[in-house]
Design an enzyme around this catalytic site. Sequence first.
Site, PDB file in Angstrom:
ATOM      1  N   SER A 268      28.474  10.157  -7.939  1.00  0.00           N
ATOM      2  CA  SER A 268      28.841  11.343  -8.700  1.00  0.00           C
ATOM      3  C   SER A 268      27.815  11.592  -9.805  1.00  0.00           C
ATOM      4  O   SER A 268      26.640  11.805  -9.511  1.00  0.00           O
ATOM      5  CB  SER A 268      30.268  11.199  -9.234  1.00  0.00           C
ATOM      6  OG  SER A 268      30.760  12.441  -9.682  1.00  0.00           O
TER       7      SER A 268
ATOM      8  N   GLU B 191      36.085  14.891  -0.659  1.00  0.00           N
ATOM      9  CA  GLU B 191      35.591  14.919  -2.041  1.00  0.00           C
ATOM     10  C   GLU B 191      36.520  15.666  -2.997  1.00  0.00           C
ATOM     11  O   GLU B 191      36.837  15.188  -4.086  1.00  0.00           O
ATOM     12  CB  GLU B 191      34.206  15.587  -2.096  1.00  0.00           C
ATOM     13  CG  GLU B 191      33.101  14.883  -1.354  1.00  0.00           C
ATOM     14  CD  GLU B 191      32.483  13.730  -2.137  1.00  0.00           C
ATOM     15  OE1 GLU B 191      33.007  13.372  -3.210  1.00  0.00           O
ATOM     16  OE2 GLU B 191      31.478  13.180  -1.658  1.00  0.00           O
TER      17      GLU B 191
ATOM     18  N   HIS C 287      36.919  11.676  -3.450  1.00  0.00           N
ATOM     19  CA  HIS C 287      35.720  11.441  -4.254  1.00  0.00           C
ATOM     20  C   HIS C 287      35.749  10.042  -4.872  1.00  0.00           C
ATOM     21  O   HIS C 287      36.706   9.676  -5.541  1.00  0.00           O
ATOM     22  CB  HIS C 287      35.677  12.502  -5.362  1.00  0.00           C
ATOM     23  CG  HIS C 287      34.460  12.480  -6.222  1.00  0.00           C
ATOM     24  ND1 HIS C 287      33.207  12.830  -5.776  1.00  0.00           N
ATOM     25  CD2 HIS C 287      34.306  12.178  -7.531  1.00  0.00           C
ATOM     26  CE1 HIS C 287      32.339  12.738  -6.766  1.00  0.00           C
ATOM     27  NE2 HIS C 287      32.978  12.334  -7.842  1.00  0.00           N
TER      28      HIS C 287
END
Length: 549
Positions: A218, A336, A430
């Site tokens: 990320s 995600e 995610h």
Amino acid sequence: MIRSAARLCIAAAALCCALPLAARETQGPVVEAPAGAVRGQAVDGLHVFRGIRYAEAPVGQLRWKPPVPARRWDGVRDATRFGASCHQPPSRPGSLYAPAEMPAMSEDCLFLNVWAPQDARDAPVFVWIHGGALSGGTSSDPMYDGAALARQGLVVVSINYRLGVLGYLAHPDLSRESPEGVSGNYGLLDQIEALRWVQRNIAAFGGDPGNVTIAGESAGALSVMYLMASPQARGLFHRAIAQSAYMITMPALRETVHGTPSAEQTGLELSRRLGVRGLARLRAMDPQELTIKAALAAYMPLGNVDGKVLPAQLVDVFDRGQQAPVPILAGFNEGEIRSLRFLLPPPPADAATYEAEIRARYGSLAEAMLARYPSTDLDAAMLATTRDAMYGWTAERLVRAQTALGQPSYLYFWNHGYPAMDQSGLHAFHASEIPYVMGTRAGTPPAWPKVPDTTADNAMARATREYWASFARDGRPAAAGLPAWPAYGEARAYMAFAGTPQPGEHLMPGMFELVETVVCRRRAQGDQPWHWNVGVIAPVLPEGVAGCP
């Protein structure tokens, strides 16, 4: 409470003192590094060192300055406890990623941690950069424990770096102070200084400074891209791993670009919203109060294009082939956005409304959009549209760019689920790959669907760690008894992680080309950003743009 905890952490750090030489080894392994001697802990065949200072703290009236390398210390410093975390606001209410408790925080937070096999000699080095939108996170998070990867024969390093307004604020007065005439990007400069520390010191811990992999997820993966683009980081690493990176629009330091205000203008506007004028007053504010108020004022930390630390938009750097010429492993997760629904636009009333909005906004690309993201399942369509625009496109763009430089490049698609995750509607969400990569099933946050202790999931964790560690070792991901992971190449090969690793070719045909066309037109248009403003809230896409499909 937070400020009191931060003071306790600072006081504890101040008590670190030299130990008698005779007591060193009996109380823990001691490493005599160029930075100074540190005493860690021996844990199941590993030597673990926590809370090593890599840079002096730019606090108070030195706030918003580039990091200064830590001065060499005398005696033996205790390295058995994590250092303070960098200031950050509380987690979003109900967040899946909220820790069990907020860590002790301080502006004096530029620490790193090392996990090394006790007999390490010239071992590959794996530097982990935590995520958290550049506004949260810490290297002391149990999910980032480096022990399992170190048992793969790596020396693992995790780092703190300045976050939020303290890490990324740009302001005209700060630029005037700077010998370089720039401001912002302080958190990125911290990461670069940490990598310089690794170059100077990691050999003392058994690591090879000529074999360093940077890795992150990320915002950590965004940081990996920044480091690949930054001339100041060149030569400090030799491979890169980007998990769920996002190559969104960056602000420029002094001008509005792609509909994004300049970083300096954003700093001025933040100062106005806070009702605080002048750097002296901003520097006099309590750091946690400033951090929280900036977050409430919707300040969004990002690296800015200053021509020094970051020379151009990431898309431009990679298009020109000016990024670090290193092998890369990059990928994204099927789900995600399932844990990031705040990125989604409001849902349309029905399928007809959805289709009408897509046709009105995407013009000649509308039918391709509706074919890829059909109205038969609106929630799935919206989740996939935002996922692909941010993460899927970025991952494939990275491996394509490094392939074009002649570098071995590997793409993955994480589609692994388990009962607690899927029952929560969070399949392959995610960051859900991190406990598998790091081997930290027991270290996930309280709201995280607990990773099961099953034969299948343990096998997936072993496979993932071996692939990642092998890539860090020699640039080629491999795992004993498991399928060979082909390089991206002309076949556009990838590895799917779903139940078991399975190689494939041409992931999601047409996805990359569709998003690339949208981004190409946005870039040429010049007055709109590209990020999560897609689908039913996309600005009207221009037609007939020269150089774009």
